[in-house]
Motif scaffolding. Structure first.
Motif, PDB file in Angstrom:
ATOM      1  N   ILE A   1       0.828  -8.891   3.022  1.00 32.12           N
ATOM      2  CA  ILE A   1       0.459  -7.714   2.227  1.00 32.12           C
ATOM      3  C   ILE A   1      -0.922  -7.910   1.606  1.00 32.12           C
ATOM      4  O   ILE A   1      -1.760  -6.998   1.635  1.00 32.12           O
ATOM      5  CB  ILE A   1       1.520  -7.447   1.141  1.00 32.12           C
ATOM      6  CG1 ILE A   1       2.814  -6.940   1.788  1.00 32.12           C
ATOM      7  CG2 ILE A   1       1.021  -6.452   0.112  1.00 32.12           C
ATOM      8  CD1 ILE A   1       3.969  -6.807   0.823  1.00 32.12           C
TER       9      ILE A   1
ATOM     10  N   VAL B   1       1.283  -0.795   4.181  1.00 27.51           N
ATOM     11  CA  VAL B   1       1.457  -1.724   3.060  1.00 27.51           C
ATOM     12  C   VAL B   1       2.600  -1.259   2.163  1.00 27.51           C
ATOM     13  O   VAL B   1       3.400  -2.068   1.680  1.00 27.51           O
ATOM     14  CB  VAL B   1       0.137  -1.877   2.263  1.00 27.51           C
ATOM     15  CG1 VAL B   1       0.369  -2.608   0.950  1.00 27.51           C
ATOM     16  CG2 VAL B   1      -0.894  -2.616   3.097  1.00 27.51           C
TER      17      VAL B   1
ATOM     18  N   LEU C   1       2.071  -5.529  -6.298  1.00 26.09           N
ATOM     19  CA  LEU C   1       2.243  -6.852  -5.697  1.00 26.09           C
ATOM     20  C   LEU C   1       2.151  -7.935  -6.762  1.00 26.09           C
ATOM     21  O   LEU C   1       2.979  -8.852  -6.795  1.00 26.09           O
ATOM     22  CB  LEU C   1       1.197  -7.081  -4.604  1.00 26.09           C
ATOM     23  CG  LEU C   1       1.226  -8.443  -3.918  1.00 26.09           C
ATOM     24  CD1 LEU C   1       2.539  -8.638  -3.173  1.00 26.09           C
ATOM     25  CD2 LEU C   1       0.052  -8.594  -2.962  1.00 26.09           C
TER      26      LEU C   1
ATOM     27  N   TYR D   1       5.679  -2.330   3.764  1.00 27.35           N
ATOM     28  CA  TYR D   1       5.834  -3.782   3.601  1.00 27.35           C
ATOM     29  C   TYR D   1       6.325  -4.126   2.195  1.00 27.35           C
ATOM     30  O   TYR D   1       7.059  -5.094   2.011  1.00 27.35           O
ATOM     31  CB  TYR D   1       4.517  -4.509   3.871  1.00 27.35           C
ATOM     32  CG  TYR D   1       4.358  -4.973   5.296  1.00 27.35           C
ATOM     33  CD1 TYR D   1       5.003  -6.121   5.740  1.00 27.35           C
ATOM     34  CD2 TYR D   1       3.566  -4.288   6.193  1.00 27.35           C
ATOM     35  CE1 TYR D   1       4.850  -6.559   7.040  1.00 27.35           C
ATOM     36  CE2 TYR D   1       3.410  -4.711   7.494  1.00 27.35           C
ATOM     37  CZ  TYR D   1       4.062  -5.852   7.911  1.00 27.35           C
ATOM     38  OH  TYR D   1       3.921  -6.281   9.200  1.00 27.35           O
ATOM     39  N   MET D   2       5.907  -3.344   1.208  1.00 32.66           N
ATOM     40  CA  MET D   2       6.382  -3.584  -0.158  1.00 32.66           C
ATOM     41  C   MET D   2       7.901  -3.393  -0.215  1.00 32.66           C
ATOM     42  O   MET D   2       8.584  -4.105  -0.952  1.00 32.66           O
ATOM     43  CB  MET D   2       5.694  -2.634  -1.145  1.00 32.66           C
ATOM     44  CG  MET D   2       4.236  -2.912  -1.363  1.00 32.66           C
ATOM     45  SD  MET D   2       3.872  -4.481  -2.135  1.00 32.66           S
ATOM     46  CE  MET D   2       4.240  -4.112  -3.820  1.00 32.66           C
TER      47      MET D   2
END
Length: 165
Positions: A37, A15, A84, A18-19
């Protein structure tokens, strides 16, 4: 317990990577990356719930260490969740600013726009163009009368001050 912990820890690192992709993705795919995410974070939270249950079933000498590791993972995931949300909030604000900028640029500004609107309203009210021209001519003449009156008042005040004092 250990396998699930390592699997969850690996998912947390995925994750985080992915950020990084989220910052560099284009406008069309940013929603897909955000959804991916969020789905991964939800899976991690479900794994953390199972890990909490399993950590409470650990032997007494390992229980404190297991709970500490699960709490650390939970903290990391909460940090990712807030990052996020922060990114989504910034993106939303940026989109709103772009939309407002486009609306302002699309707006037409004309100097004679008010005059034209007044003429349109007068035509709607039934005033003819000749009456409108007479009104405009009268306003033009009234301006000169006003300026003349102001000058005459100034001259009178000057003469009063000059001769009566």
């Amino acid at each position: 317990m250990e396998a699930l912990y390592h699997q969850t820890n690996k998912q947390v690192h995925e994750v985080q990577s992915y950020m990084g992709h989220l910052e560099t993705s284009d406008k069309q795919s940013v929603h897909l990356v955000e959804n991916e995410i969020q789905a991964r974070i939800d899976r991690i939270f479900s794994n953390l719930e199972r890990l909490e249950i399993l950590s409470s079933k650990e032997p007494a000498n390992k229980r404190q260490n297991a709970k500490l590791r699960v709490d650390q993972l939970k903290y990391d995931v909460q940090h990712l969740q807030s990052a996020l949300r922060n990114f989504q909030h910034r993106r939303y604000n940026r989109e709103q600013q772009e939309k407002q900028r486009e609306e302002l640029l699309a707006r037409t500004f004309t100097a004679n726009g008010t005059h034209k609107k007044i003429l349109d309203v007068a035509n709607m009210l039934g005033l003819s163009n000749t009456v409108m021209r007479l009104i405009e001519k009268r306003a033009f003449q009234d301006k000169y009368f006003m300026i003349g009156g102001m000058l005459l008042s100034c001259v009178v005040m000057f003469l009063v001050v000059q001769y009566l004092t």
